[in-house]
Design a protein around this motif. Sequence first.
Motif, PDB file in Angstrom:
ATOM      1  N   VAL A  72       0.842  -1.204   0.000  1.00  6.51           N
ATOM      2  CA  VAL A  72       0.000   0.000   0.000  1.00  6.51           C
ATOM      3  C   VAL A  72       0.876   1.252   0.000  1.00  6.51           C
ATOM      4  N   GLU A  73       1.969   1.226   0.766  1.00  3.93           N
ATOM      5  CA  GLU A  73       2.882   2.374   0.823  1.00  3.93           C
ATOM      6  C   GLU A  73       3.457   2.677  -0.560  1.00  3.93           C
ATOM      7  N   LEU A  74       3.922   1.637  -1.256  1.00  6.47           N
ATOM      8  CA  LEU A  74       4.493   1.824  -2.588  1.00  6.47           C
ATOM      9  C   LEU A  74       3.448   2.325  -3.579  1.00  6.47           C
ATOM     10  N   PHE A  75       2.236   1.798  -3.472  1.00  2.15           N
ATOM     11  CA  PHE A  75       1.158   2.188  -4.380  1.00  2.15           C
ATOM     12  C   PHE A  75       0.779   3.656  -4.169  1.00  2.15           C
ATOM     13  N   GLU A  76       0.645   4.043  -2.919  1.00  2.00           N
ATOM     14  CA  GLU A  76       0.300   5.437  -2.607  1.00  2.00           C
ATOM     15  C   GLU A  76       1.411   6.384  -3.048  1.00  2.00           C
ATOM     16  N   ARG A  77       2.662   5.930  -2.912  1.00  2.00           N
ATOM     17  CA  ARG A  77       3.785   6.769  -3.325  1.00  2.00           C
ATOM     18  C   ARG A  77       3.773   6.987  -4.841  1.00  2.00           C
ATOM     19  N   GLU A  78       3.447   5.927  -5.576  1.00  3.02           N
ATOM     20  CA  GLU A  78       3.378   6.066  -7.031  1.00  3.02           C
ATOM     21  C   GLU A  78       2.305   7.086  -7.413  1.00  3.02           C
ATOM     22  N   ASP A 174       4.400   7.865 -31.369  1.00  2.00           N
ATOM     23  CA  ASP A 174       4.928   9.076 -32.017  1.00  2.00           C
ATOM     24  C   ASP A 174       6.456   9.149 -31.958  1.00  2.00           C
ATOM     25  N   GLY A 175       7.093   8.086 -31.424  1.00  2.00           N
ATOM     26  CA  GLY A 175       8.552   8.027 -31.391  1.00  2.00           C
ATOM     27  C   GLY A 175       9.192   8.555 -30.128  1.00  2.00           C
ATOM     28  N   HIS A 176       8.414   9.119 -29.215  1.00  2.00           N
ATOM     29  CA  HIS A 176       8.962   9.623 -27.961  1.00  2.00           C
ATOM     30  C   HIS A 176       8.932   8.543 -26.878  1.00  2.00           C
ATOM     31  N   LEU A 177       9.733   8.745 -25.842  1.00  2.00           N
ATOM     32  CA  LEU A 177       9.858   7.768 -24.760  1.00  2.00           C
ATOM     33  C   LEU A 177       9.111   8.216 -23.513  1.00  2.00           C
ATOM     34  N   THR A 178       8.654   7.230 -22.750  1.00  2.00           N
ATOM     35  CA  THR A 178       7.981   7.499 -21.481  1.00  2.00           C
ATOM     36  C   THR A 178       8.495   6.518 -20.441  1.00  2.00           C
ATOM     37  N   LEU A 179       8.852   7.035 -19.288  1.00  2.00           N
ATOM     38  CA  LEU A 179       9.284   6.195 -18.171  1.00  2.00           C
ATOM     39  C   LEU A 179       8.050   5.773 -17.380  1.00  2.00           C
ATOM     40  N   ILE A 180       7.910   4.477 -17.097  1.00  2.00           N
ATOM     41  CA  ILE A 180       6.726   3.978 -16.410  1.00  2.00           C
ATOM     42  C   ILE A 180       7.110   3.234 -15.124  1.00  2.00           C
ATOM     43  N   ASP A 181       6.090   2.738 -14.447  1.00  2.00           N
ATOM     44  CA  ASP A 181       6.225   1.956 -13.219  1.00  2.00           C
ATOM     45  C   ASP A 181       6.958   2.732 -12.132  1.00  2.00           C
ATOM     46  N   PHE A 182       6.233   3.642 -11.509  1.00  2.00           N
ATOM     47  CA  PHE A 182       6.798   4.483 -10.460  1.00  2.00           C
ATOM     48  C   PHE A 182       6.495   3.938  -9.063  1.00  2.00           C
ATOM     49  N   GLY A 183       6.147   2.660  -8.998  1.00  2.00           N
ATOM     50  CA  GLY A 183       5.819   2.067  -7.704  1.00  2.00           C
ATOM     51  C   GLY A 183       7.021   1.902  -6.793  1.00  2.00           C
ATOM     52  N   THR A 184       8.224   1.938  -7.369  1.00  2.00           N
ATOM     53  CA  THR A 184       9.434   1.760  -6.554  1.00  2.00           C
ATOM     54  C   THR A 184      10.125   3.079  -6.221  1.00  2.00           C
ATOM     55  N   VAL A 185       9.516   4.187  -6.603  1.00  2.00           N
ATOM     56  CA  VAL A 185      10.133   5.507  -6.385  1.00  2.00           C
ATOM     57  C   VAL A 185      10.301   5.779  -4.895  1.00  2.00           C
ATOM     58  N   ARG A 186      11.433   6.400  -4.555  1.00  2.00           N
ATOM     59  CA  ARG A 186      11.657   6.868  -3.190  1.00  2.00           C
ATOM     60  C   ARG A 186      11.976   8.348  -3.210  1.00  2.00           C
ATOM     61  N   GLN A 187      11.686   9.023  -2.106  1.00  2.00           N
ATOM     62  CA  GLN A 187      12.022  10.428  -1.962  1.00  2.00           C
ATOM     63  C   GLN A 187      13.198  10.571  -1.011  1.00  2.00           C
ATOM     64  N   VAL A 188      14.127  11.439  -1.361  1.00  2.00           N
ATOM     65  CA  VAL A 188      15.279  11.692  -0.507  1.00  2.00           C
ATOM     66  C   VAL A 188      14.853  12.638   0.610  1.00  2.00           C
ATOM     67  N   THR A 189      14.560  12.071   1.762  1.00  2.00           N
ATOM     68  CA  THR A 189      14.155  12.859   2.926  1.00  2.00           C
ATOM     69  C   THR A 189      15.058  12.479   4.106  1.00  2.00           C
ATOM     70  N   ARG A 190      14.921  13.206   5.182  1.00  2.00           N
ATOM     71  CA  ARG A 190      15.693  12.859   6.378  1.00  2.00           C
ATOM     72  C   ARG A 190      15.314  11.476   6.881  1.00  2.00           C
ATOM     73  N   THR A 191      14.027  11.138   6.757  1.00  2.00           N
ATOM     74  CA  THR A 191      13.571   9.821   7.198  1.00  2.00           C
ATOM     75  C   THR A 191      14.235   8.733   6.369  1.00  2.00           C
ATOM     76  N   TYR A 192      14.297   8.960   5.037  1.00  2.00           N
ATOM     77  CA  TYR A 192      14.916   7.965   4.164  1.00  2.00           C
ATOM     78  C   TYR A 192      16.391   7.813   4.499  1.00  2.00           C
ATOM     79  N   VAL A 193      17.082   8.939   4.689  1.00  2.00           N
ATOM     80  CA  VAL A 193      18.509   8.889   4.999  1.00  2.00           C
ATOM     81  C   VAL A 193      18.743   8.132   6.303  1.00  2.00           C
TER      82      VAL A 193
END
Length: 486
Positions: A72-78, A174-193
């Motif tokens: 749920v945490e990963l899903f909400e973050r995405e 149309d030939g352009h690229l898109t980055l997908i699957d943001f479920g693993t994204v993390r934010q650089v915060t004091r908590t993360y560090v």
Amino acid sequence: MSLCINPRCFAPDNNLNMQFCQACGSELLLKGRFRVVRELGGGGFGKTYELIDNTGKIKVLKVLIDNGPKAVELFEREAEVLSLLDHPGIPKVEKDGYFLYVPRNSKRNLHCLVMEKIEGLTLHKYLKQQGNRPIDPELAIKWLRELTIILQQLHNQHFFHRDIKPTNIMLRTDGHLTLIDFGTVRQVTRTYVAKKAVGDVTGIISSGYTPLEQINGQAVQQSDFFALGRTFIYLLTGKDPNKFYNPYTNILEWRDVVPGISLKFADLLDWMMAVSAVKRPQNTQVILQTLGEIDGVFPPEVNVKPSTNSLIHQFSPVIVNVKYASLLERFWAFTIDLIILFFIGNVIGVLSPFVLSFIGIPVRDDDIHTSLWMGSVGWFSGTIGLLIDNELEKTIATIFGIVINWLYFTLFESSTKQATPGKQILNINVTNSSQEKISLLQANIRYFANIISTATLMLGYVLAAFSLQKQALHDKISSTFIIKKR
């Protein structure tokens, strides 16, 4: 057709005009505007569907099946990240795109996320459909710039993706690229560090694309650069990056597989894939600036002036400016080394009879003359040794030449000087692909591989004149490079 998304529904197919599922009674018109029309795929954590909104626009619905806290945490973050970012290379999510759905007769919420539908193929499928035919370096430069700009949007918000790979990059129609699957994204915060410091970070691992620090739960923004570099090795070769991994040098040996690639572009990719995160480009701006130096195309946001950031100069090798030593320069350096070795041998040879006499070992008068032959060390020390009449002296001279020669080259080349005295005089170094000093093991591999270069009528050396990176046969075997010092 209208599909029911209730995981426990035994007959989810319904007519398009139905409001509620005929099998389980769950509502089919989600949030009063979305109607699911077909399933696109699914896994252990969730499913994806195609839906139509009340304006007739086709979109994608992601439904989380696993209600565990981490999922749920990963899903909400995405959902949070996608709602914050606004770029053509990132799937769009409307402000109310994330919502909870409760099926009929169920107390379990389904976490749902509606996002833009990307028409196209993942880069993995794109190459597969072409029979794994690699893309050309010119297209690779264009795509790397496009993906770096996308990544810049993410990093500027203090996020990092953590799972960049060919299956998570879409090539639009149309030939352009898109980055997908943001479920693993993390934010650089004091908590993360703080969590990272104690190893309390979920590891995301994709074989061939995940750097060591991320495997150890210590991912940083530069971890994305490693994965991006590995992705382009796949695109440029059509093969899994792991196929090029050399466990002795801990690097990928891929360059010879890609014809026509410029040295600067190859150097940039190796820079991005440096083993140590601190040795990679400091940020996306550095990558974009380097790409501009390669093809002369600078996006508006890139400062074309050379960076004066001390951290970049301290930690990131500017390998796009590498100049490899020529065969002639290497020849003169080797000649100087042989002269130095000759004098070292003669000095020791001249002094050895006096030392032996001093400690009580009798020596003949002609031992001094014979000892001069012992100074003729180098690759031909064994041949020189054959000219000596006395068998014992012949053996001593040959062993002496081999040992001194071996110690001279391996110890100097694996030292912090990164070069023998002959190479130092000509201002050239022996390095690995990250422009760092080679290990003693690597120096030994290089030394004994040098015998092969010599045994092939010196053809192993001549190869340096035709190699893009001026590598002789023993350089290729040991994954070393002879470069001009800056």
